[in-house]
Design an enzyme around this catalytic site. Structure first.
Site, PDB file in Angstrom:
ATOM      1  N   ASP A   1      11.340  38.850  50.310  1.00 45.77           N
ATOM      2  CA  ASP A   1      12.152  40.007  50.701  1.00 45.77           C
ATOM      3  C   ASP A   1      12.857  40.682  49.523  1.00 45.77           C
ATOM      4  OD1 ASP A   1      13.889  37.848  50.378  1.00 45.77           O
ATOM      5  OD2 ASP A   1      14.818  38.045  52.351  1.00 45.77           O
TER       6      ASP A   1
ATOM      7  N   GLN B   1      12.529  34.449  52.301  1.00 43.78           N
ATOM      8  CA  GLN B   1      11.930  33.455  51.423  1.00 43.78           C
ATOM      9  C   GLN B   1      12.280  32.028  51.842  1.00 43.78           C
ATOM     10  OE1 GLN B   1      13.041  35.875  47.518  1.00 43.78           O
ATOM     11  NE2 GLN B   1      11.478  34.358  47.080  1.00 43.78           N
ATOM     12  N   HIS B   2      11.526  31.097  51.270  1.00 45.11           N
ATOM     13  CA  HIS B   2      11.820  29.661  51.286  1.00 45.11           C
ATOM     14  C   HIS B   2      11.496  28.948  52.596  1.00 45.11           C
ATOM     15  CE1 HIS B   2      13.914  30.777  47.680  1.00 45.11           C
ATOM     16  NE2 HIS B   2      14.967  31.253  48.304  1.00 45.11           N
TER      17      HIS B   2
END
Length: 466
Positions: free
Chosen positions: A227, A71-72
């Site tokens: 995830d 992520q991110h």
């Protein structure tokens, strides 16, 4: 047999599972590595994914695919769809100052929590965009669209690497909820916060799909997931289950029916992969604490585990604060680790080994405490990730958490969750396929509350600057 594929594009590697769509049984699999570092050319993800797909026997006989990913990560594309600069990953902390500035500009942590369910930290995409605007304004000007790793990889693989239309980029609730400019509770982007981050610039964002929706294209692609949401879907986690994942990072999360908004910023109010929510606490320090301690003691992981289990609870007074790579929760990006309580009488490898395991678990137990503070019901722990193979971690975890700890059979749960989502998209059903949950091994023990209490007395001595 109908086949589906799940792809896990993680920080370190890409894994592909080809599964039976009806049962979830793994038919074949493949893997390829990613480069090290906290920024990466997204082309490396595509290359690794194609290599891993080839190692898994290809996708010619596969009816649907979905991707779970870290992520991110900030992926910036220009008007022609070309990558503007290497993607900044979740573990790149250069945006820590940008995060603090954004928090102040909106009126403090609670304002962010109420707006989007999380408070920006260095890891969060919105903070990375502010860093870009401040430090690379020309690249910010070139950015026509911002997306996330799984968005970009789905777009590339679904388009088979050819000419692609930026308007076809998609994401899902779980990954969008980790950006800092999407509110999962309302189901809307906060373009005002995107503009705040980029000093008035407003690039396009991917369409947010529901958990069972398909991405348009020649092949059936599921919406994809972050995830942690993918792992939860692969495990079959439900309300009352707390998933503790100890990989590169340490994650504590739980599926809930209602969103969590934590004005203190400890709990991120993410969405899950089923249409519900996934309040989550993440620490920067996970399995590498055990790696570093094993290297320090010049032992392998089996011996580290044996040493730790030979020492008494509390490590004869040694307490390890595991902020080896700074920290995200609590937000101390410049903190360092510390070993407290050293005496001649306890200076033994066994005590150091156990202090490392207990310190890692205490940091995760702090995360569990933040979840329960916001009404999350915790009935049992599902312990996963690479470090879950440590016998010491398994046996000591119920002492620190004070709950039964179940260790599912080793599997690539992110890829498995992505495969389950692919089967869901293929079926057209309102509910995900009822795959059999993984077999688990249960660990119980009498709680040792003095261990986390002693840790709590010492952790805040390790500030390490702002």
């Amino acid at each position: 047999m109908t086949l589906v594929a799940g792809i896990d594009s993680s920080t370190q590697s890409c894994k592909v599972l080809v599964c039976d769509a009806d049962t979830g049984d793994v038919v074949r699999q493949g893997r390829a590595s990613h480069p090290d570092g906290t920024e990466i050319d997204p082309a490396a993800w595509e290359s690794a994914a194609r290599d891993a797909v080839a190692a898994a026997g290809g996708l010619d006989d596969v009816d649907a695919v979905a991707i779970g990913a870290q992520q991110h990560g900030m992926v910036c594309l220009d008007a022609s769809g070309q990558v503007v600069r290497p993607a900044l990953l979740w573990n790149d902390i250069r945006s820590a100052g940008a995060a603090r500035a954004l928090v102040d500009e909106l009126g403090g942590p609670d304002a962010w929590a109420q707006a989007v369910g999380l408070v920006p930290l260095a890891a969060i995409t919105v903070a990375k965009l502010r860093w870009l605007a401040d430090h690379e304004p020309a690249n910010a000007d070139r950015t026509a669209t911002v997306c996330l790793p799984h968005d970009w990889l789905t777009w590339r693989l679904n388009g088979d690497g050819g000419a692609l239309d930026l308007a076809t980029l998609t994401t899902d609730r779980s990954d969008a909820s980790g950006t800092g400019y999407y509110d999962a509770a309302s189901g809307h982007y906060r373009f005002d916060l995107l503009e705040l981050a980029l000093h008035g610039r407003r690039p396009e964002l991917p369409e947010v799909l529901g958990p069972a929706e398909r991405v348009s294209g020649a092949r059936i692609f599921g919406a994809g997931l972050g995830d942690n949401a993918a792992s939860g879907l692969g495990l079959g986690a439900d309300e009352g289950d707390v998933v503790v994942s100890v990989g590169t990072s340490g994650v504590v999360c739980s599926v809930t029916a209602h969103p969590v908004r934590d004005g203190a910023g400890f709990v991120a109010g993410f969405a899950d992969g089923t249409g519900r929510y996934l309040p989550l606490v993440c620490t920067l320090n996970g399995a590498r604490i055990l790696d570093a301690t094993a290297a320090l003691l010049r032992v392998d992981h089996d011996e580290l585990s044996r040493l730790a289990l030979s020492a008494p609870p509390g490590s004869k007074g040694l307490v390890l604060v595991p902020y080896f790579e700074g920290e995200r929760t609590p937000n101390r990006p410049n903190a360092t680790g510390a070993l407290h309580g050293l005496r001649v009488s306890n200076s033994h490898p066994a005590n150091v080994a156990r202090a490392a395991v207990e310190g890692l678990l205490c940091a995760l137990a702090d995360g569990l405490g933040q979840l329960t503070k916001h009404g999350v019901v915790a009935r049992r722990i599902l312990l996963i990730g690479g470090a879950a193979q440590s016998q010491a971690l398994r046996e000591i975890a119920p002492m620190v958490f004070g709950l039964p700890v179940l260790v599912p059979s080793p599997a690539e749960y992110v890829a498995l969750g992505a495969a389950r989502q692919a089967a869901w998209a293929l079926s057209g059903s309102p509910l995900p396929p009822a795959w059999q949950p993984p077999a688990t091994q249960e660990y119980t023990a009498d709680p040792t509350p003095d261990v986390p209490e002693r840790y709590a007395q010492l952790r805040d001595l390790t500030e390490g600057g702002p």
